[in-house]
Design an enzyme around this catalytic site. Structure first.
Site, PDB file in Angstrom:
ATOM      1  N   HIS A 120      16.071 -42.860 -14.298  1.00  0.00           N
ATOM      2  CA  HIS A 120      15.112 -42.037 -15.123  1.00  0.00           C
ATOM      3  C   HIS A 120      14.475 -42.870 -16.127  1.00  0.00           C
ATOM      4  CE1 HIS A 120      17.825 -38.334 -14.127  1.00  0.00           C
ATOM      5  NE2 HIS A 120      16.930 -38.632 -13.191  1.00  0.00           N
ATOM      6  N   CYS A 128       1.168 -47.316 -21.154  1.00  0.00           N
ATOM      7  CA  CYS A 128      -0.055 -46.422 -21.412  1.00  0.00           C
ATOM      8  C   CYS A 128       0.071 -45.549 -20.168  1.00  0.00           C
ATOM      9  CB  CYS A 128      -1.382 -47.401 -21.094  1.00  0.00           C
ATOM     10  SG  CYS A 128      -3.004 -46.574 -21.298  1.00  0.00           S
ATOM     11  N   PRO A 221      35.171 -34.765 -19.990  1.00  0.00           N
ATOM     12  CA  PRO A 221      35.924 -34.001 -20.625  1.00  0.00           C
ATOM     13  C   PRO A 221      36.030 -32.690 -20.180  1.00  0.00           C
ATOM     14  CG  PRO A 221      34.378 -35.065 -22.281  1.00  0.00           C
ATOM     15  CD  PRO A 221      34.099 -35.441 -20.918  1.00  0.00           C
ATOM     16  N   ALA A 238      34.972 -40.784 -21.764  1.00  0.00           N
ATOM     17  CA  ALA A 238      35.019 -42.154 -20.828  1.00  0.00           C
ATOM     18  C   ALA A 238      35.708 -43.165 -21.417  1.00  0.00           C
ATOM     19  CB  ALA A 238      33.704 -42.249 -20.311  1.00  0.00           C
TER      20      ALA A 238
END
Ligand code: APR
Ligand code: ZN
Length: 249
Positions: A120, A128, A221, A238
């Protein structure tokens, strides 16, 4: 303390090719908001889907740029946590590790990981909006509070600079997804750490590995429903669980 099944530990430590796939949860213990709770203050009234889009940026560049710049500057003040360091340790000790992240922070790199596949993009790689020219952060004004902030202008075409992240509706970086799918299809063990698994196409990666017979281990979790004998759900943070995968016992 979470009990780690011996078979899961063995699958990681004996992996010919381990894929580590991370989401925002791996950075949570560094004090970094997970993506879905990163909307605070000025942005609290928005859903991420309303801000993390090209349309939102064009509609209100200062509101969107301010949100990313605020988050980037917060990142300058945090450190990698034991989960990031354990992952870097796995890269140093195992024969082949492919690290794929959905995160836009640089905490894997700062913990010593290399060749990180950022599906991502990165909040540290602005460019730009018009011509794509990379932009340097040098001299970015420090933000004293959460605020809208006019984005800088491109030094080449004077277009607006945008965050270097992948927004909803945008294509993932060229080749990154292919490389991620290829690794998931080849690996014999995949660690899926701190992801809600809701955003496609990234969310397909653990399932692709499991379907190809790899051992898939979820670390979160929240309980992750696993449907196959070769899948495990290790419930816990983690930062506590990953170092246990490295210990000899
Ligand atoms: N350790 C492990 N997992 C944790 C921890 C922790 N300490 N704290 C929270 N989590 C888990 C949460 O239970 C949740 O399942 O991390 C997950 C974070 O989920 P999201 O906030 O949805 O983040 P992520 O899965 O990375 O989102 C995927 O959505 O919009 C896109 O680009 C954005 O990359 C992001 C993608
Ligand atoms: Zn430009």
């Amino acid at each position: 303390m979470t009990d780690i099944p011996a078979a899961a530990k063995q699958a990681v430590r004996q992996a010919r090719h381990l894929v580590v796939f991370t989401g925002a949860g791996v950075s949570a213990e560094s004090g970094v908001h997970t993506f879905r709770d990163a909307l605070t203050g000025l942005w609290a009234r928005f859903d991420p889907m309303q801000l993390a889009t090209p349309e939102a940026f064009l509609r209100d560049p200062a509101l969107v740029w301010g949100w990313y710049e605020w988050r980037r500057q917060l990142l300058l003040g945090v450190e990698p946590n034991p989960a990031h360091r354990a992952i870097a340790g796995l890269q140093q000790t195992l024969p082949r590790v492919t690290l794929i992240t959905q995160n836009v922070d640089d905490l894997h790199e700062r913990a010593g990981s290399r060749d990180v596949l950022h599906l991502h993009g990165s909040i540290f790689a602005p460019r730009c909006f018009d011509c794509g020219r990379p932009h340097e952060f040098a001299g970015a004004p420090a933000m004293a509070s959460e605020q809208a902030l006019e984005p800088p202008r491109c030094s080449s075409c004077n277009g607006r600079v945008r965050p270097g992240v992948v927004w909803f509706g945008e294509a993932l970086p060229e080749g990154a997804l292919d490389a991620a799918f290829a690794a998931a299809g080849d690996c014999d063990c995949l660690l899926s750490i701190g992801t809600s698994g809701v955003v496609q196409p990234a969310a397909m990666i653990p399932d692709l590995a499991a379907r190809r017979g790899a051992t898939v281990i979820h670390v979160n979790p929240e309980p992750i429903s696993v449907g196959r004998a070769n899948e495990y759900s290790l419930q816990g943070p983690a930062g506590q669980i990953l170092p246990l995968l490295l210990t000899n016992d």
